[in-house]
Design a protein around this motif. Structure first.
Motif, PDB file in Angstrom:
ATOM      1  N   LEU A   1       1.083  -1.373   0.327  1.00  0.00           N
ATOM      2  CA  LEU A   1      -0.265  -0.307  -0.741  1.00  0.00           C
ATOM      3  C   LEU A   1       0.317   0.900   0.392  1.00  0.00           C
ATOM      4  O   LEU A   1       1.906   1.101  -0.001  1.00  0.00           O
ATOM      5  N   VAL A   2       0.260   2.532  -0.055  1.00  0.00           N
ATOM      6  CA  VAL A   2       0.631   3.709  -0.209  1.00  0.00           C
ATOM      7  C   VAL A   2       0.880   4.075   2.150  1.00  0.00           C
ATOM      8  O   VAL A   2       0.548   4.254   2.160  1.00  0.00           O
ATOM      9  N   SER A   3       2.052   3.721   2.522  1.00  0.00           N
ATOM     10  CA  SER A   3       2.481   2.882   3.719  1.00  0.00           C
ATOM     11  C   SER A   3       4.025   3.139   3.638  1.00  0.00           C
ATOM     12  O   SER A   3       4.480   1.970   3.110  1.00  0.00           O
ATOM     13  N   SER A   4       4.514   3.804   4.664  1.00  0.00           N
ATOM     14  CA  SER A   4       6.284   3.821   4.999  1.00  0.00           C
ATOM     15  C   SER A   4       6.399   2.837   5.374  1.00  0.00           C
ATOM     16  O   SER A   4       7.350   2.387   5.805  1.00  0.00           O
ATOM     17  N   THR A   5       5.300   3.070   6.684  1.00  0.00           N
ATOM     18  CA  THR A   5       5.837   1.997   7.945  1.00  0.00           C
ATOM     19  C   THR A   5       5.158   0.355   6.986  1.00  0.00           C
ATOM     20  O   THR A   5       6.702  -0.156   7.441  1.00  0.00           O
ATOM     21  N   ALA A   6       4.517   0.633   5.874  1.00  0.00           N
ATOM     22  CA  ALA A   6       4.858  -1.225   5.146  1.00  0.00           C
ATOM     23  C   ALA A   6       5.788  -1.390   4.889  1.00  0.00           C
ATOM     24  O   ALA A   6       5.950  -2.378   4.785  1.00  0.00           O
ATOM     25  N   LEU A   7       6.491  -0.259   3.930  1.00  0.00           N
ATOM     26  CA  LEU A   7       7.095  -0.342   2.927  1.00  0.00           C
ATOM     27  C   LEU A   7       8.958  -1.012   3.631  1.00  0.00           C
ATOM     28  O   LEU A   7       9.165  -1.873   3.263  1.00  0.00           O
ATOM     29  N   ALA A   8       8.520   0.142   4.681  1.00  0.00           N
ATOM     30  CA  ALA A   8       9.977  -0.353   5.269  1.00  0.00           C
ATOM     31  C   ALA A   8       9.746  -1.710   6.303  1.00  0.00           C
ATOM     32  O   ALA A   8      11.198  -2.404   6.297  1.00  0.00           O
ATOM     33  N   HIS A   9       8.854  -1.809   6.578  1.00  0.00           N
ATOM     34  CA  HIS A   9       8.721  -3.813   7.125  1.00  0.00           C
ATOM     35  C   HIS A   9       8.959  -3.828   5.435  1.00  0.00           C
ATOM     36  O   HIS A   9      10.013  -5.792   6.148  1.00  0.00           O
ATOM     37  N   GLU A  10       8.039  -4.508   4.613  1.00  0.00           N
ATOM     38  CA  GLU A  10       8.600  -5.462   4.105  1.00  0.00           C
ATOM     39  C   GLU A  10       9.653  -4.921   3.127  1.00  0.00           C
ATOM     40  O   GLU A  10      10.386  -6.564   2.685  1.00  0.00           O
ATOM     41  N   LEU A  11      10.174  -4.374   3.188  1.00  0.00           N
ATOM     42  CA  LEU A  11      12.089  -4.437   2.804  1.00  0.00           C
ATOM     43  C   LEU A  11      12.418  -4.719   3.953  1.00  0.00           C
ATOM     44  O   LEU A  11      13.706  -5.202   3.262  1.00  0.00           O
ATOM     45  N   ALA A  12      12.350  -4.828   5.123  1.00  0.00           N
ATOM     46  CA  ALA A  12      13.417  -5.448   6.146  1.00  0.00           C
ATOM     47  C   ALA A  12      13.156  -7.071   6.175  1.00  0.00           C
ATOM     48  O   ALA A  12      14.066  -7.504   6.495  1.00  0.00           O
ATOM     49  N   HIS A  13      11.764  -7.403   5.052  1.00  0.00           N
ATOM     50  CA  HIS A  13      11.955  -9.154   5.090  1.00  0.00           C
ATOM     51  C   HIS A  13      13.214  -9.307   3.702  1.00  0.00           C
ATOM     52  O   HIS A  13      13.541 -10.093   4.275  1.00  0.00           O
ATOM     53  N   GLN A  14      13.480  -8.419   2.881  1.00  0.00           N
ATOM     54  CA  GLN A  14      14.533  -8.868   1.908  1.00  0.00           C
ATOM     55  C   GLN A  14      15.320  -9.444   3.305  1.00  0.00           C
ATOM     56  O   GLN A  14      16.546 -10.461   2.842  1.00  0.00           O
ATOM     57  N   TRP A  15      15.723  -8.905   4.520  1.00  0.00           N
ATOM     58  CA  TRP A  15      17.205  -9.638   5.705  1.00  0.00           C
ATOM     59  C   TRP A  15      16.173 -10.655   6.271  1.00  0.00           C
ATOM     60  O   TRP A  15      16.708 -11.900   6.666  1.00  0.00           O
ATOM     61  N   TRP A  16      15.330 -10.353   6.712  1.00  0.00           N
ATOM     62  CA  TRP A  16      14.296 -11.270   7.569  1.00  0.00           C
ATOM     63  C   TRP A  16      13.191 -12.657   7.023  1.00  0.00           C
ATOM     64  O   TRP A  16      12.304 -11.398   7.223  1.00  0.00           O
ATOM     65  N   TYR A  17      13.599 -13.194   6.357  1.00  0.00           N
ATOM     66  CA  TYR A  17      12.909 -14.273   5.682  1.00  0.00           C
ATOM     67  C   TYR A  17      14.137 -14.584   3.841  1.00  0.00           C
ATOM     68  O   TYR A  17      14.435 -15.586   3.611  1.00  0.00           O
ATOM     69  N   GLY A  18      14.489 -13.500   3.534  1.00  0.00           N
ATOM     70  CA  GLY A  18      14.829 -14.019   2.899  1.00  0.00           C
ATOM     71  C   GLY A  18      16.823 -13.957   2.684  1.00  0.00           C
ATOM     72  O   GLY A  18      16.508 -15.094   2.413  1.00  0.00           O
ATOM     73  N   ILE A  19      17.445 -12.839   3.160  1.00  0.00           N
ATOM     74  CA  ILE A  19      18.460 -13.197   3.338  1.00  0.00           C
ATOM     75  C   ILE A  19      18.788 -14.254   4.725  1.00  0.00           C
ATOM     76  O   ILE A  19      19.793 -15.162   4.183  1.00  0.00           O
ATOM     77  N   VAL A  20      18.838 -14.147   5.995  1.00  0.00           N
ATOM     78  CA  VAL A  20      18.387 -15.200   6.352  1.00  0.00           C
ATOM     79  C   VAL A  20      17.012 -15.546   7.460  1.00  0.00           C
ATOM     80  O   VAL A  20      15.881 -15.267   7.177  1.00  0.00           O
ATOM     81  N   GLY A  21      17.241 -17.143   5.985  1.00  0.00           N
ATOM     82  CA  GLY A  21      15.909 -17.325   5.656  1.00  0.00           C
ATOM     83  C   GLY A  21      15.770 -18.177   7.015  1.00  0.00           C
ATOM     84  O   GLY A  21      15.832 -18.736   8.118  1.00  0.00           O
ATOM     85  N   ASP A  22      14.192 -18.526   6.923  1.00  0.00           N
ATOM     86  CA  ASP A  22      13.174 -19.443   7.866  1.00  0.00           C
ATOM     87  C   ASP A  22      12.104 -20.026   7.925  1.00  0.00           C
ATOM     88  O   ASP A  22      11.988 -19.777   6.785  1.00  0.00           O
ATOM     89  N   ASP A  23      11.711 -20.696   8.396  1.00  0.00           N
ATOM     90  CA  ASP A  23      10.790 -22.172   7.811  1.00  0.00           C
ATOM     91  C   ASP A  23       9.444 -20.807   7.994  1.00  0.00           C
ATOM     92  O   ASP A  23       8.775 -21.384  10.249  1.00  0.00           O
ATOM     93  N   GLU A  24       8.797 -20.427   7.476  1.00  0.00           N
ATOM     94  CA  GLU A  24       7.648 -19.621   8.311  1.00  0.00           C
ATOM     95  C   GLU A  24       6.611 -19.692   8.698  1.00  0.00           C
ATOM     96  O   GLU A  24       5.888 -19.238   9.428  1.00  0.00           O
ATOM     97  N   TYR A  25       6.855 -20.858   8.924  1.00  0.00           N
ATOM     98  CA  TYR A  25       5.305 -21.476   9.209  1.00  0.00           C
ATOM     99  C   TYR A  25       5.461 -22.130  10.577  1.00  0.00           C
ATOM    100  O   TYR A  25       4.540 -21.551  11.489  1.00  0.00           O
ATOM    101  N   THR A  26       6.623 -22.593  10.901  1.00  0.00           N
ATOM    102  CA  THR A  26       6.638 -23.187  12.241  1.00  0.00           C
ATOM    103  C   THR A  26       7.171 -21.269  13.198  1.00  0.00           C
ATOM    104  O   THR A  26       6.683 -22.097  14.200  1.00  0.00           O
ATOM    105  N   SER A  27       8.017 -21.201  12.642  1.00  0.00           N
ATOM    106  CA  SER A  27       8.284 -20.237  12.961  1.00  0.00           C
ATOM    107  C   SER A  27       8.508 -18.861  12.577  1.00  0.00           C
ATOM    108  O   SER A  27       9.427 -17.584  12.511  1.00  0.00           O
ATOM    109  N   PRO A  28       7.241 -17.840  12.717  1.00  0.00           N
ATOM    110  CA  PRO A  28       6.571 -16.862  12.364  1.00  0.00           C
ATOM    111  C   PRO A  28       7.022 -15.395  12.819  1.00  0.00           C
ATOM    112  O   PRO A  28       7.896 -14.968  11.627  1.00  0.00           O
TER     113      PRO A  28
END
Ligand SMILES: [Zn+2]
Length: 390
Positions: free
Chosen positions: A246-273
């Motif tokens: 959405l046009v939301s700076s907070t949401a965008l900063a959050h989704e971009l942080a996922h580039q590290w947390w989920y993306g670069i540092v992977g995890d089992d998103e179902y077991t450990s969200p």
């Protein structure tokens, strides 16, 4: 699709995850795999989201195999991570990915619409999109356009060491820029969003990517595509090098942080969200200069079974509490951890934790061990109080 058996246990089969078949009515599915080569396809499983392919012979440790198949994708209407808003198509999770087999066996968890089930290893993608020249195709990775047949363009997107490949297709408007640290940002928008909103989001993306890079390690993928639509029913959705927002700076900063947390540092998103969501929210707070002061005084558990570290199986049964506990209490726990061990130790912890799991997979136990190694304070009672188990 090529793969290598990293395990001492012979690999006799692989599983394709056809996640977007959740959006059909199994056995009628929007994602269809056919003409499988290099193995024998079984029947669809787990609500049509998993397809077993038995290999012609077992792969021993270090041996590689490959399979091929034809793929049909029918994008349903609906402004969703897999859906269509008029002439704008969003294709998250549309390409099959390989399920993970680890020490606890195959991970064949169900899709969850409350969050993510997407547990994959990092891999390399090369995707060719042959499309009308009048539409653009923001995508994971770095794209090169070449002329196609009359009125058409062939876009080739390549991405190395990413966990998934997502794209969109439509007559988007585009503004682009480069962050001070050299990350290319492309902000695509649907026609109902104005250029000033897009420019504001471009500015946020540039500063957030550099801020996260400074804290956790330099963004390695070179380029991020942001696709804006204010009709999404969620704030945003993360894919490697590609986010819906959405046009939301907070949401965008959050989704971009996922580039590290989920993306670069992977995890089992179902077991450990919490390993990706709480960390993305905490990173957003750091970017926005928020300290979570006193946040734990607002914590009120719904039951003795409720924990920050619960799996999506639990949250699917208690969906009204998912955001409050995993995002809210989770990021507060990380603020409290910083207050307990000190800002310097916390800064070093997140950086070294990211470096030691770069392109790999982390677990709650590994994060706890890393945190304990970062301080002389015994963290046992901290984990108990904050209900961080594992
Ligand atoms: Zn998130």
């Amino acid at each position: 699709m090529s793969f290598t058996n990293a395990s001492a246990t012979p690999l006799t089969e692989v599983y394709l995850r056809l996640w977007d078949n959740y959006h059909g009515s199994c056995p009628s599915t929007p994602i269809t795999v056919s003409n499988v080569t290099g193995g024998t396809a079984g029947s669809l499983e787990v609500g049509c989201t998993a397809l077993k392919v038995t290999l012609p012979s077992a792969l021993n440790q270090g041996q590689s195999g490959s399979i091929g198949f034809d793929l049909s994708i029918v994008v349903p209407s609906g402004i969703d991570r897999f859906g269509r808003d008029g002439s704008y198509n969003f294709l998250g999770n549309a390409l099959p990915v390989l399920a993970v087999r680890d020490g606890s066996g195959w991970h064949l968890d169900p899709y969850t619409n409350n969050g993510e089930s997407f547990y994959t290893l990092a891999g390399d993608f090369k995707v060719t999109l042959d499309h009308p020249s009048s539409i653009s195709v923001p995508a994971t990775g770095t794209s090169v356009d070449t002329p196609g047949s009359s009125g058409r363009t062939v876009t080739t997107a390549t991405a190395a060491k990413v966990r998934d490949f997502a794209w969109a297709a439509g007559p988007f408007s585009l503004v682009s820029g480069t962050s001070p640290n050299g990350v290319k940002i492309n902000v695509y928008r649907v026609s109902s969003i104005g250029s000033s909103s897009a420019n504001s989001m471009l500015s946020t993306a540039k500063s957030a990517v550099d801020a996260h890079s400074g804290r956790f390690g330099a963004f390695p993928y070179g380029e991020v595509d942001v696709v804006l639509d204010n009709g999404y029913w969620f704030g945003g959705m993360e894919y490697p090098g590609f986010v819906l927002d959405l046009v939301s700076s907070t949401a965008l900063a959050h989704e971009l942080a996922h580039q590290w947390w989920y993306g670069i540092v992977g995890d089992d998103e179902y077991t450990s969200p919490w390993l990706d969501e709480a960390f993305a929210d905490y990173s957003t707070d750091l970017y926005q200069g928020l300290s979570g002061s006193g946040c734990w005084s607002n914590v009120s558990w719904a039951s003795s079974a409720e924990k920050i570290t619960n799996s999506m199986a639990y949250w699917d049964a208690h969906s009204s509490r998912y955001s409050t506990v995993v995002y809210g209490y989770g990021k507060c726990a990380l603020h409290d951890l910083r207050r307990l061990i000190g800002t310097t130790a916390m800064t070093n912890l997140l950086r070294t934790y990211a470096q030691s799991h770069w392109y790999g997979v982390s677990t709650t136990a590994e994060f706890k061990a890393a945190a304990q190694a970062a301080t002389s304070t015994d963290l046992t009672s901290f984990w108990t109080q904050h209900r961080i188990d594992g």
